[in-house]
Scaffold this motif. Structure first.
Motif, short mmCIF file in Angstrom:
data_model
loop_
_atom_site.label_atom_id
_atom_site.label_comp_id
_atom_site.label_asym_id
_atom_site.label_seq_id
_atom_site.Cartn_x
_atom_site.Cartn_y
_atom_site.Cartn_z
N TRP A 111 0.87 -1.19 0.07
CA TRP A 111 -0.19 -0.02 -0.27
C TRP A 111 0.77 1.30 -0.07
O TRP A 111 1.70 1.31 0.68
CB TRP A 111 -0.85 -0.10 1.26
N ARG A 112 0.26 2.26 -0.73
CA ARG A 112 1.29 3.45 -0.71
C ARG A 112 0.41 4.73 -0.79
O ARG A 112 -0.99 4.74 -1.11
CB ARG A 112 2.07 3.61 -2.15
N ARG A 113 0.89 5.85 -0.34
CA ARG A 113 0.26 7.04 -0.37
C ARG A 113 0.76 7.65 -1.91
O ARG A 113 1.65 7.06 -2.53
CB ARG A 113 0.53 8.08 0.72
N ALA A 114 0.15 8.69 -2.34
CA ALA A 114 0.42 9.22 -3.58
C ALA A 114 1.75 9.85 -3.62
O ALA A 114 2.59 9.97 -4.61
CB ALA A 114 -0.39 10.48 -3.72
N ASP A 115 2.36 10.11 -2.30
CA ASP A 115 3.82 10.61 -2.48
C ASP A 115 4.77 9.53 -2.14
O ASP A 115 5.88 9.51 -1.89
CB ASP A 115 3.94 11.63 -1.01
N GLY A 116 4.34 8.10 -2.47
CA GLY A 116 5.11 7.28 -2.61
C GLY A 116 5.46 6.55 -1.15
O GLY A 116 6.06 5.37 -1.35
#
Length: 701
Positions: free
Chosen positions: A606-611
């Motif tokens: 799982w990741r956020r948009a900022d990586g």
């Protein structure tokens, strides 16, 4: 043996003998027909033969031979096409559960074909309508004029080289459709075949499904059913068909000539196109209703055996909301259901079943049991355990919601998936954790007892509820046409009109709605599990806000081909090509972020948009609306492979995207904001558009 009525001239001299107690129903053997019917509590059973037009009762033949609770007779010289029914004598004591009334003509529960339509009349009731004693009274009017007749059939059919497609679950895409609804307004179907089995299997429909990439068509009920009396009184019909009255007979209204071969031809043509046929079946209740319903078949044959009765016997257990519940804990009722299922597989060549209100089928005296008699019978059956079995895992009875509790190999409709996706894309707060569960096949529900990730049948819409177009066009149901003052149907649909209620020509609203539909469809087809689409959603079909079109056998319920959104259909076809091309999207194993021995990478990241990997506070942040997932083949897979998919689900505003460094590069293969764009190599500084799904594949240099 002397019949109750004299034999007509055309039957005189024909041998009448005991026959045999098997097979059940009417069986032509070349010399005549053997009839066998079950009743444990009857005192006398009569076979009634009718003229070819069904209007004249020619004779009544007593079934004098009985093996256990099966009554039987053989009538020589009669052939397929013969019309018949039963009259059954016994106690009429509703207080004890017995409702025998020989004045009522009864359908054979095993009839392979029905002739004629039900004509609603008070004569169909075993009691006197209007009597102060209600169902405790007794009616002596003959009902034969109002009842369809059972038909002796020869089900043999030239199947030629027909072979079941046997589509693996990992490749299955289900298309839920209505025989008439899909074809009634289709311009490519011959007018005389619209609304029929043959029309459904026409070149125009098959070409559409093949172009989309559909592997399996799931048909709303095609067992013979009746139109409820209250609907007929309002000028409506039972459109969906969830009022079965014959579990072996194809519904006649979808035929052109009233012949069984029409259904068989439909199946053969679907198979030739590589498409499976799954039937929505209703074994939880019958169309006879509660104690004030008609006496058509089961009630008059042996009410106390066929139905679950409340203490005392007069009233019915109503776990189905339809007035009665079939008693599958009785061995002969269970046998009838099993015989029906095998008949549709072996004789009619269907490829599986979706069980309506399946929790009813697993409810024993002490409650729902995944190891109950019905499930055990199906799972051990060598014919049935190799076809697709799909449960609707709920009913209105005690402990009726059983999502995730069914045994292998049953699949289950996943309403948590439906509601979770709707709420995430509507922008509800705090839905990212739920989306994560749905993308991984709802493992918290289904990952047990060796079940596969394909167990979850994922859907956004189905026949019951809003269509996809209406889901993004209405916040409130519009069911007035059903004649129930808009009280029927679900009140909470997790829908959103995106600016104005109902149809809109505003370009901005139209664009927002189209994007929302693409986001929902893309999320559906990227998620682990078995995908299901509702017929017509791919072309923007609307039911004018009606979310319970069960009685709308008209333009409301039919698919509107005249205003088909061909661009949306092309987008759906593209999604199905993408899903088929990437096995990582349709795995058998559940993914639990385990490290793979081949490369040390987790099978899901799982990741956020900022990586960055989401922190616990991110998962609990109600404003967390941009969730990214990196998928690989499961760590336990025999050949993990290098394939990967990176997908971004953004229900919020636009933001900068940092792609994972786990691949040399990434190619953008799908952007829901630019549905026709070709794949392109992703460059640094990429931005995720607001309200969008992006899908990437790795580039290996």
């Amino acid at each position: 043996m002397t019949p109750t009525h004299p034999l007509p001239a055309r039957l005189s001299g024909h041998a009448i003998s005991a026959g045999r107690p098997w097979p059940m129903g009417a069986s032509f053997d070349g010399e005549g027909v053997n009839f066998a019917v079950f009743s444990a509590h009857a005192e006398r059973v009569e076979l009634c033969l009718f003229s070819p037009d069904g209007r004249k009762e020619l004779c009544r033949l007593p079934l004098r031979d009985r093996d256990g609770d099966i009554w039987h007779i053989h009538v020589g010289g009669i052939t397929p096409g013969t019309l018949y029914g039963y009259r059954v004598h016994g106690p009429y004591v509703p207080e004890d559960g017995h409702r025998f009334n020989p004045h009522k003509l009864l359908l054979d529960p095993y009839a392979r074909q029905l002739s004629g339509r039900l004509k609603w009349s008070d004569a169909l009731m075993g009691y006197k309508v209007g009597s102060p004693r209600a169902d405790l009274s007794f009616d002596t009017r003959d009902s034969a004029f109002a009842v369809p007749k059972s038909v002796v059939v020869d089900p043999s059919f030239n199947w030629g080289p027909d072979r079941a497609p046997r589509i693996p679950l990992s490749e299955t895409v289900i298309y839920e459709a209505h025989v008439k609804g899909l074809t009634a307004q289709h311009p490519g179907v011959e007018p005389g075949l619209r609304g029929t089995y043959l029309g459904l299997a026409s070149d125009a429909v098959l070409e559409h499904l093949v172009k989309l990439g559909i592997t399996t068509i799931e048909l709303l009920p095609t067992h013979a059913f009746l139109d409820d009396r209250f609907l007929v009184a309002k000028g409506l019909r039972n459109y969906w068909g969830y009022q079965s009255i014959g579990f072996f007979a194809p519904e006649p209204r979808y035929m052109t000539r009233g012949e069984v071969w029409e259904f068989q031809t439909m199946v053969r043509r679907f198979h030739a196109a590589g498409i499976e046929v799954v039937l929505d079946v209703v074994y939880n209740h019958s169309g006879e209703g509660d104690e004030l319903g008609p006496c058509l078949s089961f009630r008059g044959l042996d009410n106390r055996s066929y139905y679950k009765l409340r203490e005392g016997g007069r009233y019915y257990v109503n776990d189905t909301g339809t007035g009665n519940t079939l008693n599958l804990t009785h061995p002969m009722v269970l046998r009838m259901v099993m015989d029906s299922l095998r008949y549709w597989v072996e004789v009619m060549h269907v490829d599986g079943f979706r069980f309506d209100l399946a929790s009813v089928l697993g409810r024993e005296a002490y409650g729902f049991d995944a190891q109950g008699g019905f499930f055990d019978a199906v799972r051990q059956d060598p014919v049935l355990n190799r076809v697709k079995l799909i449960a609707e895992p709920w009913d209105i009875g005690p402990g009726g919601y059983q999502l995730g509790a069914y045994p292998h190999p049953f699949l289950e409709w996943n309403d948590r998936f439906r509601d979770g996706l709707r709420r995430f894309w509507r922008g509800d707060a705090g839905m990212a954790p739920d989306l994560a569960k749905r993308l991984l096949g709802s493992a918290e529900r289904f990952d047990h007892s060796g079940r596969a990730a394909s167990t979850s049948v994922n859907f956004v819409t189905a026949h019951d509820g809003f269509t996809l177009e209406d889901l993004v066009s209405f916040t409130t149901k519009r069911n007035l046409a059903n004649g129930e003052d808009n009280r029927d149907g679900h009140g909470d649909n997790h829908s959103d009109n995106l600016g104005v209620e109902g149809p809109s020509a505003d370009p901005a609203i139209r664009a927002a709605r189209d994007l929302r539909k693409r986001n929902l469809l893309t999320t559906l087809l990227i998620a682990q599990g078995t995908s299901m689409l509702l017929a017509g959603d791919e072309i923007g079909n609307s039911q004018q806000g009606n979310n319970n079109a069960y009685a709308q056998d008209n333009e409301i319920g039919w698919v509107d081909w005249a205003h088909a959104d061909t661009k949306l259909a092309d987008f759906v076809a593209r999604l199905l090509v993408l899903r088929k091309a990437h096995p990582v999207l349709r795995q058998r194993r559940f993914l639990h972020a385990k490290s793979r021995a081949a490369d040390g990478l987790a099978d899901v990241i799982w990741r956020r948009a900022d990586g960055e990997t989401p922190r616990p506070e991110d998962w609990h942040d109600h404003a967390f609306r941009c969730l990214c997932i990196e998928l690989r083949m499961a760590a336990e897979a025999d050949e993990p492979g290098q394939e990967a998919i990176f997908a971004v689900f953004n229900a919020g505003c636009a933001q900068k995207l940092i792609l994972p460094d786990t691949a040399p590069g990434w190619r953008l293969i799908l952007d829901t904001t630019e549905p026709e764009a070709a794949p392109v190599l992703a460059k640094p500084g990429l931005e995720v558009p607001a309200h969008s799904v992006l899908v990437f594949e790795p580039v290996h240099s």
